[in-house]
Write a protein that holds these residues in place. Structure first.
Motif, PDB file in Angstrom:
ATOM      1  N   PRO A  38       1.034  -1.139   0.119  1.00  0.00           N
ATOM      2  CA  PRO A  38      -0.063  -0.125  -0.092  1.00  0.00           C
ATOM      3  C   PRO A  38       0.273   1.037  -0.033  1.00  0.00           C
ATOM      4  O   PRO A  38       1.657   1.387   0.368  1.00  0.00           O
ATOM      5  CB  PRO A  38      -0.648  -0.351   1.922  1.00  0.00           C
ATOM      6  N   VAL A  39       0.155   2.473  -0.359  1.00  0.00           N
ATOM      7  CA  VAL A  39       1.020   3.350  -0.491  1.00  0.00           C
ATOM      8  C   VAL A  39       0.822   4.548  -0.123  1.00  0.00           C
ATOM      9  O   VAL A  39      -1.217   4.583   0.506  1.00  0.00           O
ATOM     10  CB  VAL A  39       0.554   4.571  -1.553  1.00  0.00           C
ATOM     11  N   GLY A  40       1.297   5.404   1.253  1.00  0.00           N
ATOM     12  CA  GLY A  40       0.184   6.367   2.092  1.00  0.00           C
ATOM     13  C   GLY A  40       0.096   5.274   3.408  1.00  0.00           C
ATOM     14  O   GLY A  40       0.497   3.578   3.605  1.00  0.00           O
ATOM     15  N   TYR A  41      -0.290   5.649   4.451  1.00  0.00           N
ATOM     16  CA  TYR A  41      -1.155   5.739   6.022  1.00  0.00           C
ATOM     17  C   TYR A  41      -2.175   5.097   6.184  1.00  0.00           C
ATOM     18  O   TYR A  41      -2.907   4.545   6.618  1.00  0.00           O
ATOM     19  CB  TYR A  41      -0.786   6.599   6.564  1.00  0.00           C
TER      20      TYR A  41
ATOM     21  N   ALA B 237     -11.497   9.288   3.680  1.00  0.00           N
ATOM     22  CA  ALA B 237     -11.233  10.558   4.225  1.00  0.00           C
ATOM     23  C   ALA B 237     -10.214  10.475   5.361  1.00  0.00           C
ATOM     24  O   ALA B 237      -9.252  11.272   5.059  1.00  0.00           O
ATOM     25  CB  ALA B 237     -11.590  10.203   6.027  1.00  0.00           C
ATOM     26  N   LEU B 238      -9.730   8.279   5.239  1.00  0.00           N
ATOM     27  CA  LEU B 238      -8.530   8.835   5.747  1.00  0.00           C
ATOM     28  C   LEU B 238      -7.047   8.553   4.300  1.00  0.00           C
ATOM     29  O   LEU B 238      -5.940   9.351   5.029  1.00  0.00           O
ATOM     30  CB  LEU B 238      -7.659   7.042   6.316  1.00  0.00           C
ATOM     31  N   GLU B 239      -7.503   8.262   3.539  1.00  0.00           N
ATOM     32  CA  GLU B 239      -6.722   9.133   2.031  1.00  0.00           C
ATOM     33  C   GLU B 239      -6.434   9.922   1.774  1.00  0.00           C
ATOM     34  O   GLU B 239      -5.746  10.808   1.445  1.00  0.00           O
ATOM     35  CB  GLU B 239      -7.417   8.001   1.048  1.00  0.00           C
ATOM     36  N   ALA B 240      -7.717  11.226   2.036  1.00  0.00           N
ATOM     37  CA  ALA B 240      -8.033  12.559   1.898  1.00  0.00           C
ATOM     38  C   ALA B 240      -7.383  13.241   2.790  1.00  0.00           C
ATOM     39  O   ALA B 240      -6.334  13.640   2.818  1.00  0.00           O
ATOM     40  CB  ALA B 240      -9.830  12.980   1.971  1.00  0.00           C
ATOM     41  N   ALA B 241      -6.703  12.409   4.285  1.00  0.00           N
ATOM     42  CA  ALA B 241      -6.036  13.317   5.261  1.00  0.00           C
ATOM     43  C   ALA B 241      -4.412  13.236   4.609  1.00  0.00           C
ATOM     44  O   ALA B 241      -3.621  13.883   5.401  1.00  0.00           O
ATOM     45  CB  ALA B 241      -6.283  12.930   6.535  1.00  0.00           C
ATOM     46  N   ASP B 242      -4.563  12.285   4.288  1.00  0.00           N
ATOM     47  CA  ASP B 242      -3.016  11.450   3.188  1.00  0.00           C
ATOM     48  C   ASP B 242      -2.682  13.020   2.235  1.00  0.00           C
ATOM     49  O   ASP B 242      -1.323  13.023   1.840  1.00  0.00           O
ATOM     50  CB  ASP B 242      -2.538  10.485   3.089  1.00  0.00           C
ATOM     51  N   VAL B 243      -3.364  13.085   1.534  1.00  0.00           N
ATOM     52  CA  VAL B 243      -3.744  13.717   0.628  1.00  0.00           C
ATOM     53  C   VAL B 243      -2.928  15.235   1.067  1.00  0.00           C
ATOM     54  O   VAL B 243      -2.712  15.972   0.234  1.00  0.00           O
ATOM     55  CB  VAL B 243      -5.007  14.002  -0.938  1.00  0.00           C
ATOM     56  N   LEU B 244      -4.025  15.990   1.827  1.00  0.00           N
ATOM     57  CA  LEU B 244      -4.125  17.284   2.157  1.00  0.00           C
ATOM     58  C   LEU B 244      -2.186  17.274   2.896  1.00  0.00           C
ATOM     59  O   LEU B 244      -1.919  18.618   2.445  1.00  0.00           O
ATOM     60  CB  LEU B 244      -5.128  17.474   3.622  1.00  0.00           C
ATOM     61  N   SER B 245      -1.872  15.751   3.575  1.00  0.00           N
ATOM     62  CA  SER B 245      -0.401  16.140   4.186  1.00  0.00           C
ATOM     63  C   SER B 245       0.166  16.893   3.392  1.00  0.00           C
ATOM     64  O   SER B 245       1.153  17.509   3.485  1.00  0.00           O
ATOM     65  CB  SER B 245      -0.736  15.277   5.360  1.00  0.00           C
ATOM     66  N   VAL B 246       0.203  16.077   2.371  1.00  0.00           N
ATOM     67  CA  VAL B 246       1.468  16.356   1.245  1.00  0.00           C
ATOM     68  C   VAL B 246       1.089  17.325   0.787  1.00  0.00           C
ATOM     69  O   VAL B 246       1.674  18.128   0.656  1.00  0.00           O
ATOM     70  CB  VAL B 246       1.758  15.180  -0.228  1.00  0.00           C
ATOM     71  N   LEU B 247      -0.434  18.220   0.092  1.00  0.00           N
ATOM     72  CA  LEU B 247       0.157  19.412  -0.593  1.00  0.00           C
ATOM     73  C   LEU B 247       0.555  20.209   1.214  1.00  0.00           C
ATOM     74  O   LEU B 247       0.555  21.206   0.029  1.00  0.00           O
ATOM     75  CB  LEU B 247      -1.741  19.126  -0.522  1.00  0.00           C
ATOM     76  N   ARG B 248      -0.153  19.921   1.901  1.00  0.00           N
ATOM     77  CA  ARG B 248       0.422  21.451   2.909  1.00  0.00           C
ATOM     78  C   ARG B 248       2.154  20.944   3.265  1.00  0.00           C
ATOM     79  O   ARG B 248       2.279  21.781   4.508  1.00  0.00           O
ATOM     80  CB  ARG B 248      -0.273  21.026   4.206  1.00  0.00           C
ATOM     81  N   ARG B 249       2.653  20.015   3.073  1.00  0.00           N
ATOM     82  CA  ARG B 249       3.837  19.873   3.257  1.00  0.00           C
ATOM     83  C   ARG B 249       4.176  19.715   4.449  1.00  0.00           C
ATOM     84  O   ARG B 249       5.157  20.129   5.734  1.00  0.00           O
ATOM     85  CB  ARG B 249       4.783  20.951   2.855  1.00  0.00           C
ATOM     86  N   GLU B 250       3.722  18.883   5.463  1.00  0.00           N
ATOM     87  CA  GLU B 250       3.511  18.606   6.498  1.00  0.00           C
ATOM     88  C   GLU B 250       4.915  17.368   6.573  1.00  0.00           C
ATOM     89  O   GLU B 250       4.934  16.773   5.546  1.00  0.00           O
ATOM     90  CB  GLU B 250       2.447  17.904   7.308  1.00  0.00           C
TER      91      GLU B 250
ATOM     92  N   GLN C 297       6.040  10.413   2.361  1.00  0.00           N
ATOM     93  CA  GLN C 297       6.670  10.416   1.614  1.00  0.00           C
ATOM     94  C   GLN C 297       6.954   9.825   0.514  1.00  0.00           C
ATOM     95  O   GLN C 297       6.830   9.738  -0.589  1.00  0.00           O
ATOM     96  CB  GLN C 297       8.004  10.253   2.291  1.00  0.00           C
ATOM     97  N   ASP C 298       6.607   8.022   0.718  1.00  0.00           N
ATOM     98  CA  ASP C 298       6.059   7.807  -0.866  1.00  0.00           C
ATOM     99  C   ASP C 298       5.309   8.153  -1.722  1.00  0.00           C
ATOM    100  O   ASP C 298       4.792   7.611  -3.124  1.00  0.00           O
ATOM    101  CB  ASP C 298       5.787   6.368  -0.152  1.00  0.00           C
ATOM    102  N   LEU C 299       3.958   8.458  -0.902  1.00  0.00           N
ATOM    103  CA  LEU C 299       2.868   9.360  -1.611  1.00  0.00           C
ATOM    104  C   LEU C 299       3.014  10.680  -2.176  1.00  0.00           C
ATOM    105  O   LEU C 299       2.365  11.258  -3.429  1.00  0.00           O
ATOM    106  CB  LEU C 299       1.944   9.869  -0.605  1.00  0.00           C
ATOM    107  N   ARG C 300       4.134  11.198  -2.072  1.00  0.00           N
ATOM    108  CA  ARG C 300       4.685  12.652  -2.382  1.00  0.00           C
ATOM    109  C   ARG C 300       5.394  11.781  -3.215  1.00  0.00           C
ATOM    110  O   ARG C 300       5.176  12.409  -5.225  1.00  0.00           O
ATOM    111  CB  ARG C 300       5.386  13.019  -1.110  1.00  0.00           C
TER     112      ARG C 300
END
Length: 501
Positions: A331-334, A339-352, A357-360
């Motif tokens: 799998p990719v991300g956490y 909603a869990l995948e949306a949180a991953d998307v936002l964390s990448v876009l927000r540079r958190e 890092q694999d999704l990024r």
């Protein structure tokens, strides 16, 4: 009239399959010899559908002089309260003979595929006949010419968008990798770079989340053509549900049958992907093919065969198809679930700092590939994509797209959670894509948007005995218990071996 019954809505969702419900003592059932699973024609005010009959026990919830229609049947007939429909036996589907011929190994012509697609859309073919057709097309049983013919038949059966641009970019992943939600990030980066990228995506059928499910957590995705045009004209890109449009409509019917059967057809997959890309008006398409033992594409040999067919068929529709083979071992991300995948998307876009890092990295690879296509370069695009992401321009573009699609909403979290712990210590060697996806689905994903799985460990990491491997998220205690029981039964979802990585 003896062939007429009053129509009422059954309030039952049968997805795209029209179903009609009659009682066993209904005079039409008795006179016409209708039995369960019979194909029945229903006519109403110039409209007609072919529906599958389900028989209701006498004296149950349905009066004998009424017929109840599933949600899809009610909508297709544009039925209203007080309507009365006429019932009859439908004529046999004209394409049934072509399906039998294909089952016996015959090559089909363009006219044959057109007939099958038309009968599919008119619901003249039963699920059994569609399953027979798709089974006859599995493996490599469609050659290149047949794949082109099927793609064209699927494309011409629906609408097509035209953006009036010489270059319209798009990307697609063949799937099979939970959490691989790169599309929203890629669209944001590419649109921020000034390119046009109208991304239509699907909802999940047998997976824990589709791109449309994940985006819907954050913004409306059920947009019509006019609304989509306004978004793309203003922002350069969109991420919407393709089901709201009439683009290659037969594909959804085929997928409904194909996915539960877990069929693997190179020709059918190519026709599915390219008919929708051509229909949305794209002319440069980057195809991501994750390869792994539990991904959809299991080997590099299979990836090469699929890639060759995608490129060859794409030429027939003026599509420049570029291939990107990626790691599909896990799998990719956490997060796995909308909603869990949306949180991953936002964390990448927000540079958190906590962003996966694999999704990024995957999103940057794909966005960079598209920017290389646009510029006619090789390799320079990834650096441009990374600069756009790191500057905050991609986040700003994503928020602007969401605003144009109807407004942005932060993902919410599920109220019920349970950790699944490592049974012993060691190095995490692998995560089974299919089993972890199954656990997320049993927790309620994708219908329950907050449901799914959040991973705490990745392959190569060391786990101590009793350390959390992942957390199940659910909306109810019952779904949580159901999913957790499955996870405890299938400990092979995560392979933990003693010793160093």
């Amino acid at each position: 009239m003896t062939d007429v019954l009053a129509l009422i809505p059954a309030g039952i969702d049968t997805y795209r399959q029209p179903v009609v419900y009659m009682t066993e003592d209904c005079h039409i059932c008795r006179a016409e010899g209708f039995v369960a699973q019979t194909r029945v024609r229903i006519d109403l005010r110039g409209r007609s559908i072919i529906a599958e009959l389900n028989v209701v026990t006498k004296g149950a919830w349905l009066p004998s002089d009424h017929a109840a229609l599933s949600m899809s049947a009610w909508t297709a007939l544009a039925a209203r309260e007080g309507d009365r429909g006429r019932f009859s036996h439908p004529e046999p589907a004209p394409s049934a003979s072509q399906i039998r011929a294909k089952a016996y190994g015959a090559r089909l012509t363009a006219a044959d595929f057109t007939a099958i697609v038309q009968d599919t859309l008119a619901h003249r073919l039963s699920d059994l006949e569609l399953a027979a057709f798709l089974t006859a097309c599995t493996g490599d049983r469609l050659d290149e010419a047949e794949t082109v013919a099927l793609t064209r038949a699927m494309l011409e059966a629906g609408d097509r968008l035209d953006w009036g641009r010489a270059r319209v970019l798009d990307k697609h992943c063949v799937g099979g990798l939970p959490g691989n939600r790169t599309s929203p990030i890629v669209v944001a980066i590419v649109a921020a770079a000034g390119e046009i990228i109208p991304k239509t995506s699907s909802r999940a059928i047998t997976s824990p989340a589709g791109t449309a499910d994940t985006m819907e957590v954050m913004t409306p995705v059920d947009l019509d053509e006019m609304a989509i045009r306004k978004v793309v004209e203003a922002e350069g890109g969109c991420v919407v549900w393709g089901g709201a449009l009439n683009l290659s409509p037969a594909d959804d019917h085929f997928i409904r049958i194909e996915r539960p059967l877990d069929l693997d057809s190179t020709g059918q997959l190519v026709a599915s992907i390219l008919s929708k890309k051509a229909a949305v008006g794209s002319n440069h398409v980057l195809i991501d093919m994750p390869v792994g033992p539990t991904a959809k594409v299991r080997s590099h040999v299979a990836a090469a065969a699929l890639g060759d067919r995608l490129v060859a068929v794409g030429h027939h529709f003026d599509l420049n198809v570029v291939l990107h083979v990626s790691d599909g071992s896990g799998p990719v991300g956490y997060g796995i679930g909308p909603a869990l995948e949306a949180a991953d998307v936002l964390s990448v876009l927000r540079r958190e700092a906590r962003a996966p890092q694999d999704l990024r990295a995957r999103a940057l690879d794909l966005a960079g590939g598209l920017l290389d296509i646009a510029a006619g370069t090789t390799g320079a695009g990834r650096g441009i994509a990374e600069a756009i992401l790191d500057s905050g321009a991609a986040e700003a573009k994503f928020m602007a797209i969401c605003d144009r699609q109807g407004g942005f909403h932060e993902p919410k979290e599920a109220p019920e959670r349970a950790e699944v712990l490592a049974p012993h210590g060691g190095t995490l060697r692998a995560i089974d894509n299919r089993l972890i996806a199954r656990i997320a689905k049993l927790a309620g994903a994708p219908r329950q948007k907050c449901a799914g799985v959040r991973l705490h460990a990745r392959p190569g990491e060391t786990l101590a005995p009793g350390q959390p491997m992942f957390t199940i998220h659910a909306s109810t205690k019952g779904e949580l218990a159901y999913s957790r029981a499955y996870a405890e039964l299938h400990r092979e979802v995560m392979t933990i071996a003693e010793g160093p990585p």
